[in-house]
Design a protein around this motif. Structure first.
Motif, PDB file in Angstrom:
ATOM      1  N   ILE A  19       1.022  -1.235   0.209  1.00 51.85           N
ATOM      2  CA  ILE A  19      -0.041   0.068  -0.153  1.00 51.85           C
ATOM      3  C   ILE A  19       0.798   1.136  -0.205  1.00 51.85           C
ATOM      4  N   ALA A  20       0.566   2.018  -1.114  1.00 49.33           N
ATOM      5  CA  ALA A  20       1.566   3.333  -1.047  1.00 49.33           C
ATOM      6  C   ALA A  20       1.010   4.431  -0.531  1.00 49.33           C
ATOM      7  N   THR A  21       1.534   5.036   0.354  1.00 52.39           N
ATOM      8  CA  THR A  21       0.921   6.116   1.071  1.00 52.39           C
ATOM      9  C   THR A  21       1.903   7.433   1.612  1.00 52.39           C
ATOM     10  N   ARG A  22       1.357   8.287   2.397  1.00 52.03           N
ATOM     11  CA  ARG A  22       2.059   9.187   2.993  1.00 52.03           C
ATOM     12  C   ARG A  22       2.094   9.036   4.621  1.00 52.03           C
ATOM     13  N   PRO A  23       2.958   9.534   5.122  1.00 54.94           N
ATOM     14  CA  PRO A  23       3.282   9.174   6.491  1.00 54.94           C
ATOM     15  C   PRO A  23       2.184  10.048   7.304  1.00 54.94           C
ATOM     16  N   ASP A  24       1.838  11.118   6.535  1.00 54.62           N
ATOM     17  CA  ASP A  24       0.818  12.040   7.424  1.00 54.62           C
ATOM     18  C   ASP A  24      -0.665  11.375   6.915  1.00 54.62           C
ATOM     19  N   CYS A  25      -0.793  10.360   6.320  1.00 54.55           N
ATOM     20  CA  CYS A  25      -2.111   9.820   6.016  1.00 54.55           C
ATOM     21  C   CYS A  25      -2.209   8.456   6.718  1.00 54.55           C
ATOM     22  N   LEU A  26      -1.733   8.283   7.981  1.00 50.48           N
ATOM     23  CA  LEU A  26      -2.031   6.993   8.817  1.00 50.48           C
ATOM     24  C   LEU A  26      -2.387   7.213  10.218  1.00 50.48           C
ATOM     25  N   PRO A  27      -3.679   7.747  10.097  1.00 51.98           N
ATOM     26  CA  PRO A  27      -4.523   7.999  11.571  1.00 51.98           C
ATOM     27  C   PRO A  27      -4.671   6.726  12.330  1.00 51.98           C
ATOM     28  N   ASP A  28      -4.985   6.645  13.505  1.00 50.06           N
ATOM     29  CA  ASP A  28      -5.311   5.375  14.104  1.00 50.06           C
ATOM     30  C   ASP A  28      -6.092   4.556  13.832  1.00 50.06           C
ATOM     31  N   GLN A  29      -7.330   5.111  12.995  1.00 48.16           N
ATOM     32  CA  GLN A  29      -8.246   3.983  12.409  1.00 48.16           C
ATOM     33  C   GLN A  29      -7.436   3.384  11.454  1.00 48.16           C
ATOM     34  N   VAL A  30      -6.695   3.735  10.717  1.00 49.77           N
ATOM     35  CA  VAL A  30      -6.164   2.970   9.469  1.00 49.77           C
ATOM     36  C   VAL A  30      -5.287   1.914  10.040  1.00 49.77           C
ATOM     37  N   LEU A  31      -4.289   2.410  11.155  1.00 48.18           N
ATOM     38  CA  LEU A  31      -3.520   1.464  11.858  1.00 48.18           C
ATOM     39  C   LEU A  31      -4.317   0.252  12.426  1.00 48.18           C
ATOM     40  N   GLN A  32      -5.543   0.472  12.953  1.00 49.16           N
ATOM     41  CA  GLN A  32      -6.140  -0.490  13.755  1.00 49.16           C
ATOM     42  C   GLN A  32      -6.897  -1.025  12.501  1.00 49.16           C
ATOM     43  N   LEU A  33      -7.031  -0.836  11.372  1.00 47.83           N
ATOM     44  CA  LEU A  33      -7.523  -1.809  10.079  1.00 47.83           C
ATOM     45  C   LEU A  33      -6.396  -2.534   9.635  1.00 47.83           C
ATOM     46  N   LEU A  34      -5.169  -1.959   9.814  1.00 46.19           N
ATOM     47  CA  LEU A  34      -4.064  -2.920   9.437  1.00 46.19           C
ATOM     48  C   LEU A  34      -3.770  -4.126  10.193  1.00 46.19           C
ATOM     49  N   LEU A  35      -3.980  -3.811  11.489  1.00 45.25           N
ATOM     50  CA  LEU A  35      -3.863  -4.749  12.328  1.00 45.25           C
ATOM     51  C   LEU A  35      -4.768  -5.787  12.696  1.00 45.25           C
ATOM     52  N   LYS A  36      -6.063  -5.378  11.984  1.00 45.63           N
ATOM     53  CA  LYS A  36      -7.164  -6.375  12.066  1.00 45.63           C
ATOM     54  C   LYS A  36      -6.745  -7.387  10.824  1.00 45.63           C
ATOM     55  N   LEU A  37      -6.428  -6.595   9.678  1.00 43.27           N
ATOM     56  CA  LEU A  37      -6.279  -7.419   8.823  1.00 43.27           C
ATOM     57  C   LEU A  37      -4.965  -8.678   8.588  1.00 43.27           C
ATOM     58  N   LYS A  38      -4.098  -7.765   9.495  1.00 40.84           N
ATOM     59  CA  LYS A  38      -2.824  -8.817   9.825  1.00 40.84           C
ATOM     60  C   LYS A  38      -3.290 -10.177  10.510  1.00 40.84           C
ATOM     61  N   ARG A  39      -4.337 -10.060  11.412  1.00 38.19           N
ATOM     62  CA  ARG A  39      -5.034 -11.085  11.990  1.00 38.19           C
ATOM     63  C   ARG A  39      -5.804 -12.044  11.260  1.00 38.19           C
ATOM     64  N   ASP A  40      -6.572 -11.195  10.466  1.00 36.52           N
ATOM     65  CA  ASP A  40      -7.646 -12.072   9.561  1.00 36.52           C
ATOM     66  C   ASP A  40      -6.909 -12.865   8.487  1.00 36.52           C
ATOM     67  N   TYR A  41      -5.766 -12.264   8.015  1.00 33.29           N
ATOM     68  CA  TYR A  41      -5.180 -13.080   6.972  1.00 33.29           C
ATOM     69  C   TYR A  41      -3.597 -13.089   7.290  1.00 33.29           C
ATOM     70  N   ALA A  42      -3.466 -14.031   8.198  1.00 35.33           N
ATOM     71  CA  ALA A  42      -2.053 -14.345   8.886  1.00 35.33           C
ATOM     72  C   ALA A  42      -1.277 -15.046   7.584  1.00 35.33           C
ATOM     73  N   ASP A  43      -1.677 -15.534   6.651  1.00 35.29           N
ATOM     74  CA  ASP A  43      -0.988 -16.368   5.645  1.00 35.29           C
ATOM     75  C   ASP A  43      -0.590 -15.545   4.565  1.00 35.29           C
ATOM     76  N   LYS A  44      -1.091 -14.194   4.758  1.00 32.01           N
ATOM     77  CA  LYS A  44      -0.628 -13.143   3.761  1.00 32.01           C
ATOM     78  C   LYS A  44       0.107 -12.101   4.363  1.00 32.01           C
ATOM     79  N   PHE A  45       0.849 -11.175   3.361  1.00 36.87           N
ATOM     80  CA  PHE A  45       1.807 -10.162   4.008  1.00 36.87           C
ATOM     81  C   PHE A  45       0.914  -8.843   3.633  1.00 36.87           C
TER      82      PHE A  45
END
Length: 336
Positions: A141-167
């Motif tokens: 995911i290409a992005t900017r460091p000023d576009c990573l609010p907490d809700q995005v970080l929480q989403l990424l963590l949720k996806l890491k858990r849901d798709y543990a076999d993918k990066f």
């Protein structure tokens, strides 16, 4: 299992599959036992540097395509992302590989504009569309460091858990550590913002790829080395190195037209390779090199024209590094 090759200085290096640096290709073969191809996607998102939040002109070098000029369109509108649309975009991306052997799995690369900058429900839908596809090994995911609010970080963590076999990888556009250059090209955030987002992602165990541009007007080779040395000391997993392109219909193109000496970038291939190799020599040897040159559409590229022949650039780079016994990290020292 990853293999290692001993270099003359006694440091052990991962198997680089014949290249003088630790390429993404080598990483994928070592880690996933196959080559993974990136399929660049345009998810229909914008950028705070374009929608008026910070500016409405974009970065000075950025084309109207938002660095996604080769990306396949994933959307019809922001409420109509669907598995069928994603599959169509993926198929289009496969076709763009021009008959290359793609193996069994791919990397879905959300490339155009800022790909964490949108409604959180829409972002989740997009990422899940990619991760649910059986041919996709993971997403970048290409992005900017000023576009990573907490809700995005929480989403990424949720996806890491849901798709543990993918990066899940995040690509942060830094380009340079020098604030004077960043102000000139209208980056829109300070270095401290990059550091904060980098450390948050590191704490979340999400690998970060950092974009660096070589050849900015006014930057010396020592300035470029300083950017590399800074990244060496931070939790950066991967790096993209490229030269500054002059593209049609950009503000940089207008400056270049008036003064191509001042605003040009590496008039010759030799000049670029000298700078690039000197940076690779300093680069931490475990950092995965995702890019050593750049892609620019021939229809948009004004300069340097030699950069349009990417195969020639890569072949010449590899030959020269081998002739010089140059390899990534040769001059790297952990203590700086």
């Amino acid at each position: 299992m990853e293999t290692k090759t001993e270099k003359p200085d006694g440091i052990f290096y991962k198997d680089w599959h014949g290249k003088p640096y630790y390429s993404l290709d080598a990483y994928c073969k070592n880690t996933y036992d196959e080559k993974l191809y990136k399929i660049a996607l345009n998810a229909g998102l914008s950028c705070p540097n374009r929608d008026g939040t910070l500016d409405d002109r974009g970065c000075i070098f950025c084309s109207a395509g938002g660095s996604g000029d080769f990306a396949s369109t994933l959307y019809s509108d922001s409420e109509n992302a669907s598995l069928e649309l994603f599959s169509n975009a993926l198929d289009h991306g496969r076709q763009s590989l021009s008959g290359k052997q793609t193996g069994q799995r791919l990397i879905a690369y959300f490339q155009a504009y800022t790909n964490t900058y949108g409604p959180i429900d829409y972002l989740e839908k997009l990422y899940r569309l990619a991760l649910n596809n059986p041919s996709v090994a993971g997403i970048s995911i290409a992005t900017r460091p000023d576009c990573l609010p907490d809700q995005v970080l929480q989403l990424l963590l949720k996806l890491k858990r849901d798709y543990a076999d993918k990066f899940i990888w995040i690509e942060l556009g830094l380009q340079t550590i020098h604030e004077r250059t960043a102000r000139w090209f209208r980056r829109g955030y300070p270095l401290s913002c990059f550091e904060k987002s980098l450390n948050l992602l590191h704490d979340a165990e999400i690998p970060v790829i950092t974009h660096v541009i070589l050849g900015f007007p006014g930057e010396t080779i020592q300035d470029m080395w300083a950017t590399i040395d800074y990244l060496n000391q931070n939790p950066v997993w991967g790096i993209k190195l490229q030269l500054l392109h002059i593209l049609k219909n950009t503000d940089l193109a207008a400056l270049w037209a008036q003064d191509p000496i001042t605003y040009g970038s590496f008039a010759t291939l030799d000049a670029y390779l000298d700078a690039l190799i000197s940076c690779l020599l300093r680069l931490r040897p475990d950092m995965v090199v995702h890019r050593v040159t750049g892609d620019a559409p021939r229809s948009l590229l004004l300069a340097p024209l030699w950069s349009a022949n990417k195969r020639m650039v890569l072949n010449t780079l590899h030959q020269r590094m081998k002739q010089q016994d140059a390899f990534q990290g040769k001059f790297y020292r952990k203590d700086g």
